[in-house]
Design a protein around this motif. Structure first.
Motif, PDB file in Angstrom:
ATOM      1  N   HIS A   1       0.853  -1.179   0.000  1.00  0.00           N
ATOM      2  CA  HIS A   1       0.000   0.000   0.000  1.00  0.00           C
ATOM      3  C   HIS A   1       0.897   1.240   0.000  1.00  0.00           C
ATOM      4  O   HIS A   1       1.741   1.395   0.895  1.00  0.00           O
ATOM      5  N   GLU A   2       0.732   2.080  -1.012  1.00  0.00           N
ATOM      6  CA  GLU A   2       1.490   3.320  -1.085  1.00  0.00           C
ATOM      7  C   GLU A   2       0.809   4.375  -0.209  1.00  0.00           C
ATOM      8  O   GLU A   2      -0.396   4.609  -0.342  1.00  0.00           O
ATOM      9  N   GLY A   3       1.558   4.982   0.703  1.00  0.00           N
ATOM     10  CA  GLY A   3       0.974   5.940   1.625  1.00  0.00           C
ATOM     11  C   GLY A   3       1.853   7.153   1.853  1.00  0.00           C
ATOM     12  O   GLY A   3       2.992   7.230   1.369  1.00  0.00           O
TER      13      GLY A   3
ATOM     14  N   VAL B   1      -3.068   5.541   3.776  1.00  0.00           N
ATOM     15  CA  VAL B   1      -2.863   4.512   2.752  1.00  0.00           C
ATOM     16  C   VAL B   1      -4.107   4.331   1.894  1.00  0.00           C
ATOM     17  O   VAL B   1      -4.279   3.295   1.249  1.00  0.00           O
TER      18      VAL B   1
ATOM     19  N   ARG C   1       6.632   9.756   1.430  1.00  0.00           N
ATOM     20  CA  ARG C   1       5.922   8.617   0.863  1.00  0.00           C
ATOM     21  C   ARG C   1       6.578   7.327   1.343  1.00  0.00           C
ATOM     22  O   ARG C   1       7.809   7.239   1.434  1.00  0.00           O
TER      23      ARG C   1
ATOM     24  N   THR D   1       6.008   2.776   1.493  1.00  0.00           N
ATOM     25  CA  THR D   1       5.291   1.554   1.131  1.00  0.00           C
ATOM     26  C   THR D   1       5.076   0.720   2.387  1.00  0.00           C
ATOM     27  O   THR D   1       6.044   0.358   3.067  1.00  0.00           O
ATOM     28  N   CYS D   2       3.813   0.449   2.683  1.00  0.00           N
ATOM     29  CA  CYS D   2       3.456  -0.274   3.910  1.00  0.00           C
ATOM     30  C   CYS D   2       2.699  -1.551   3.559  1.00  0.00           C
ATOM     31  O   CYS D   2       2.214  -1.732   2.442  1.00  0.00           O
TER      32      CYS D   2
ATOM     33  N   LEU E   1      -0.014  -1.210  10.568  1.00  0.00           N
ATOM     34  CA  LEU E   1       0.810  -1.390   9.387  1.00  0.00           C
ATOM     35  C   LEU E   1       2.195  -1.900   9.761  1.00  0.00           C
ATOM     36  O   LEU E   1       2.603  -1.845  10.924  1.00  0.00           O
TER      37      LEU E   1
END
Length: 680
Positions: free
Chosen positions: A78-80, A95, A124, A126-127, A141
């Motif tokens: 998930h990009e957050g 996210v 930014r 990635t999770c 996360l």
């Protein structure tokens, strides 16, 4: 961080750049990681097969995704954007969910402190979502991917006998939360904890799931197995006249008593029913009584009971005709913002959504207690849910089994719903179809992103799932007809090149180029043999089982050592010699049934009367009793077992099996009586 800046950061996350120029209608944005993902394939270039583009996750269409449907498998990236840092050192990350996710600094899911220190608001990241709590609206996360994806809540087997090796996640005043390797943790109440067991975070513990609640996704645990396996509530007849034995578990002030009836979730005996028969019935914890099911709510899994049978039996699933033309007299029982629940004499209240209520009409004001004439327009087999409409269709709706899914037969449809799951189209079938997103064609991406509710489209059915009551559509006409699932060789040795459509836990849904997709099951496979598959990857698979009722396929990455026997030959042998003995291997045990592979394309099942009498991998000699057309499997009875199984009490197993068979025959007789009553 100021609220204004926080809102701007969230807005920047949701407004990703899209492909192509903007058309007249407002387009829904595509996420950057959906078009830039690296392709990984298990297919060899020597196969001469053109590998299609990787299929990304579903597009979030109307703002943030609800927490209930957010993918939590600690596998999907998930990009957050980091939006805030808490005093504890934890980070809040947007996210694309309705609630911000948390990267904790302490606790079971704590991330490395050095990694958290390198992040600041606005960065930014990635999770991977690893845990969620629906009631408290929390999402945890992680910065690291799990070796194996977490299982979905639906995959959890709540039969009270399946052992789960868990890890203590959190201690609470009322119990212990245990990580079962699923998207939600289970709760082990204090009363289920042995006095000699002292748990601390990180301890390994063996537990059994004894309750499963669809409305809250809660899992109740115990440290010891039940004497009898819990059954799925959807299989229990709710005609209001079939008696069921139950035990009082406890009381809730103002609501009633909770009754253990031997299935996944305790049922509720309302306080009004108890007070009406207080003189005849003295209820207390542990009391045994006979009850009757008066209502089953398909979405929440709640069951309501009565102490006396109904005057008339309720309609069964088979009695409901979802053709949009057969009228049913109903009464509104409950009203919500999104629709109403209507009683039409079915064993569960039926759903009347708001879009089905005509505007500017007298029927637009649906109120509780109002009598209505409704028409069934949709039936969901996996939940038993029935959807209604106030308008009679001009033409009868086509049954899902009759829909031609060759990719070339056109259907005129109307887009009914656009949400986080996708686009749903009413194309004249008893099941609303879902528009399948084909990312191999940029033109289709552009066209689908422009669609809104109410648009008229021409669709082509490409795939259907009879077991779950689903059908997938496409806007593109196929050049070559899609083959039927019955044309595939379910012999366990013929390889098929398939594409991964979705990944859920260790299992994958695979597209074999047929009108039915298959399920690659690897739950019982050893961890060292686990092959990582991503959405869009290609792999050679083998069909080990094909269900005769739903046409569902069970796939494997490994061919069968012996070619599977066609079901037609097994049925022919059954007519010639009903005493023929087969050797079956146990591959699954759940909800009181043992599932076996007897070397046929159809699986076999038998009652599991004695807990722990059978184990996965055991080889059992069985005889086929009959072909269960409703379940699409062979029903078998044990003859003798191998030494390992015999030492666990084969004589006791036979006696208990006969008792279970008698109980099941009573339920089947109730269903037959219900059918004959409806026919009369």
């Amino acid at each position: 961080m100021p609220l204004r800046l926080r809102g701007m950061l969230r807005a920047s996350l949701r407004c990703r750049p899209s492909l192509g120029s903007a058309p007249a209608k407002q387009r829904r944005p595509l996420h950057a990681h959906q078009v830039e993902r690296r392709q990984v394939s298990l297919a060899s270039p020597a196969d001469g097969v053109k590998i299609p583009h990787a299929r990304p996750p579903k597009v979030i269409r109307n703002g943030p995704a609800p927490l209930s449907s957010f993918v939590v498998d600690q596998w999907t990236p998930h990009e957050g954007i980091v939006v805030d840092r808490l005093q504890s050192g934890a980070l809040l990350v947007d996210v694309g969910c309705e609630v911000p996710g948390m990267l904790p600094a302490v606790g079971y899911f704590a991330s490395n402190a050095d990694e958290l220190d390198q992040l600041s608001p606005g960065d930014r990241v990635t999770c991977y979502a690893c845990c969620k709590y629906l009631e408290s609206k929390k999402l945890f996360l992680s910065l690291h991917r799990r070796e194996v994806p977490r299982e979905r809540w639906k995959k959890v087997i709540a039969d009270g006998q399946r052992p789960y090796e868990g890890v203590v996640q959190r201690l609470a005043p009322f119990g212990v939360f245990v990580d079962l390797g699923t998207e939600v943790p289970g709760l082990l109440p204090n009363e289920q904890l042995p006095s000699e067991l002292h748990c601390k975070v990180g301890d390994a513990i063996t537990v059994y799931v004894v309750s499963k609640r669809p409305d809250t996704t809660k899992l109740d645990l115990a440290t010891s197995p039940r004497s009898h396996a819990l059954r799925r509530w959807i299989e229990i007849p709710g005609d209001g006249r079939t008696p069921h034995k139950g035990t009082v578990l406890g009381f809730l002030e103002g609501r009633g008593a909770f009754i253990d009836m031997g299935f996944e979730r305790p049922a509720l005996l309302p306080m009004a029913v108890i007070e009406a028969q207080e003189e005849q019935t003295d209820l207390k914890c542990g009391s045994e009584l006979t009850v009757y099911i008066t209502d089953k709510q398909s979405k929440s899994g709640k069951v309501t009971l009565a102490l006396a049978p109904s005057t008339l039996p309720k309609r069964s699933w088979e009695d409901i005709i979802a053709d949009g033309q057969t009228p049913y007299d109903g009464v509104v029982r409950r009203k919500f913002d999104y629709g109403a629940l209507v009683d039409i004499g079915y064993d569960s209240l039926c759903f009347l959504p708001n879009p089905q209520v005509p505007k500017n009409s007298a029927s637009n004001s649906v109120s509780v207690g109002r009598e209505l004439t409704v028409y069934a327009v949709q039936k969901r087999m996996n939940t038993g849910r029935v959807s209604l409409s106030l308008e009679r269709r001009a033409k009868p709706l086509e049954d899902l089994q009759d829909v031609c899914c060759d990719g070339r037969s056109p259907y005129r449809g109307i887009v009914r719903t656009v949400n986080e799951f996708g686009l749903f189209v009413d194309f004249g079938c008893s099941v609303v179809g879902m528009l399948d997103e084909d990312y191999d064609d940029p033109a289709l991406i552009e066209k689908q992103s422009c669609l809104q509710a109410g648009d008229v489209v021409t669709v082509y059915p490409i795939c259907k799932d009879l077991g779950n009551g689903r059908v997938y559509l496409s806007l593109k006409k196929r050049d070559v007809p899609i083959r039927s699932v019955w044309d595939l060789a379910a012999d366990g040795q013929t390889p098929y090149l398939a594409r991964v459509v979705s990944v859920h836990g260790r299992d994958c849904t695979m597209d074999l180029g047929a009108d039915t997709r298959g399920l690659l099951t690897r739950t019982n496979a050893p961890l060292e043999t686990y092959t990582k598959l991503e959405v869009g990857d290609m792999a050679h698979v083998y069909i080990h089982h094909r269900n005769s009722a739903t046409a569902s396929l069970t796939l494997s990455l490994v061919p069968s050592p012996v070619r599977k026997v066609p079901s037609s030959k097994i049925l022919a042998d059954l007519q010639l010699d009903a005493s023929k003995v087969y050797t079956g291997e146990v591959y699954c045990i759940q909800h009181g049934y043992v599932f076996l592979d007897i070397g046929s394309e159809l699986g076999a099942m038998m009652l599991d009367a004695v807990p722990s009498a059978c184990r996965i991998g055991d080889r059992i000699r069985v005889r086929i009793s009959h072909h269960d057309t409703r379940r699409g499997r062979f029903r078998v009875v044990p003859i003798t077992t191998e030494t390992q199984h015999a030492q666990r009490g084969s004589n006791k197993c036979k006696e208990a099996w006969e008792d279970r068979e008698d109980a099941e025959s009573v339920e089947e007789e109730a269903v037959e009586n219900q059918k004959s009553h409806s026919a009369g």
